[in-house]
Design a protein around this motif. Structure first.
Motif, PDB file in Angstrom:
ATOM      1  N   CYS A   1       0.829  -1.212   0.000  1.00 24.14           N
ATOM      2  CA  CYS A   1       0.000   0.000   0.000  1.00 24.14           C
ATOM      3  C   CYS A   1       0.861   1.259   0.000  1.00 24.14           C
ATOM      4  O   CYS A   1       0.575   2.211  -0.739  1.00 24.14           O
TER       5      CYS A   1
ATOM      6  N   LYS B   1      -7.391   2.183   1.687  1.00 21.23           N
ATOM      7  CA  LYS B   1      -7.868   3.564   1.716  1.00 21.23           C
ATOM      8  C   LYS B   1      -6.881   4.440   0.958  1.00 21.23           C
ATOM      9  O   LYS B   1      -5.674   4.271   1.099  1.00 21.23           O
ATOM     10  N   GLY B   2      -7.395   5.370   0.217  1.00 19.35           N
ATOM     11  CA  GLY B   2      -6.530   6.339  -0.441  1.00 19.35           C
ATOM     12  C   GLY B   2      -6.039   7.341   0.582  1.00 19.35           C
ATOM     13  O   GLY B   2      -6.768   7.722   1.492  1.00 19.35           O
ATOM     14  N   LYS B   3      -4.801   7.775   0.455  1.00 18.81           N
ATOM     15  CA  LYS B   3      -4.254   8.717   1.438  1.00 18.81           C
ATOM     16  C   LYS B   3      -4.966  10.058   1.387  1.00 18.81           C
ATOM     17  O   LYS B   3      -5.120  10.728   2.380  1.00 18.81           O
ATOM     18  N   GLU B   4      -5.449  10.462   0.205  1.00 19.28           N
ATOM     19  CA  GLU B   4      -6.152  11.740   0.087  1.00 19.28           C
ATOM     20  C   GLU B   4      -7.415  11.728   0.936  1.00 19.28           C
ATOM     21  O   GLU B   4      -7.746  12.706   1.587  1.00 19.28           O
ATOM     22  N   ASN B   5      -8.132  10.625   0.931  1.00 24.12           N
ATOM     23  CA  ASN B   5      -9.363  10.522   1.717  1.00 24.12           C
ATOM     24  C   ASN B   5      -9.069  10.655   3.209  1.00 24.12           C
ATOM     25  O   ASN B   5      -9.830  11.265   3.934  1.00 24.12           O
TER      26      ASN B   5
ATOM     27  N   GLN C   1      -1.158   4.308  -0.913  1.00 24.17           N
ATOM     28  CA  GLN C   1      -2.436   3.974  -0.278  1.00 24.17           C
ATOM     29  C   GLN C   1      -2.209   3.683   1.201  1.00 24.17           C
ATOM     30  O   GLN C   1      -1.076   3.552   1.658  1.00 24.17           O
TER      31      GLN C   1
END
Length: 155
Positions: A85, A145-149, A90
């Motif tokens: 990830c 999970k995306g890091k931006e989220n 991620q």
């Protein structure tokens, strides 16, 4: 006391009485066993005979080994998934599915039908033959999970 049995034999030889005692002790710590054996030899000298130890694993110890191996396999899987990830930017989320796919066990006892009798084996050979090994293969699915989220949720 629950892990020790004592058998005593009294006999009369001419005008003297003779006592022979056999003490069997179950140790769960190899170091303690060695210390007790050394103490007996030091205090009793040639009047004591120490038989070679018989190694075995209790069912509880094998169950603990199985659990530890499985937990370690899951931990390794999670760490590998985290590395992947990170490589793709991620974040690893919670596990969605964890399944134990295969467990292997080998060793862990001395077979009395071996070509070499247990008495002719060295202590190292006896320990090696009594050592239990286990491996576990797991299948795990994790949420990604995306890091931006994650950053947006923190703001």
């Amino acid at each position: 006391e629950e892990n020790m049995t004592v058998t005593e034999d009294f006999s009369r030889v001419e005008n003297t009485y003779q006592m022979e005692a056999e003490v069997c002790i179950i140790f769960s710590d190899f170091g303690k066993m060695q210390n007790v054996c050394n103490l007996l030899i030091e205090k009793l000298g040639t009047s004591v005979t120490i038989n070679p130890p018989h190694f075995y694993h209790t069912p509880e110890a094998i169950d603990t080994l199985r659990r530890q191996v499985c937990v370690t396999a899951v931990g390794n899987t999670r760490r590998k998934a985290q590395e992947v990830c990170r490589l793709f930017g991620q974040a690893l989320g919670k596990p969605l599915l964890i399944k134990e796919e295969e467990t292997k066990e080998w060793g862990g006892h001395i077979d009395s039908h071996l070509l070499h009798s247990a008495d002719s084996q060295t202590l190292q050979e006896r320990i090696q033959n009594a050592t239990a090994y286990a491996s576990c293969r797991v299948f795990a699915v994790f949420e990604i999970k995306g890091k931006e989220n994650r950053r947006n949720k923190l703001l």
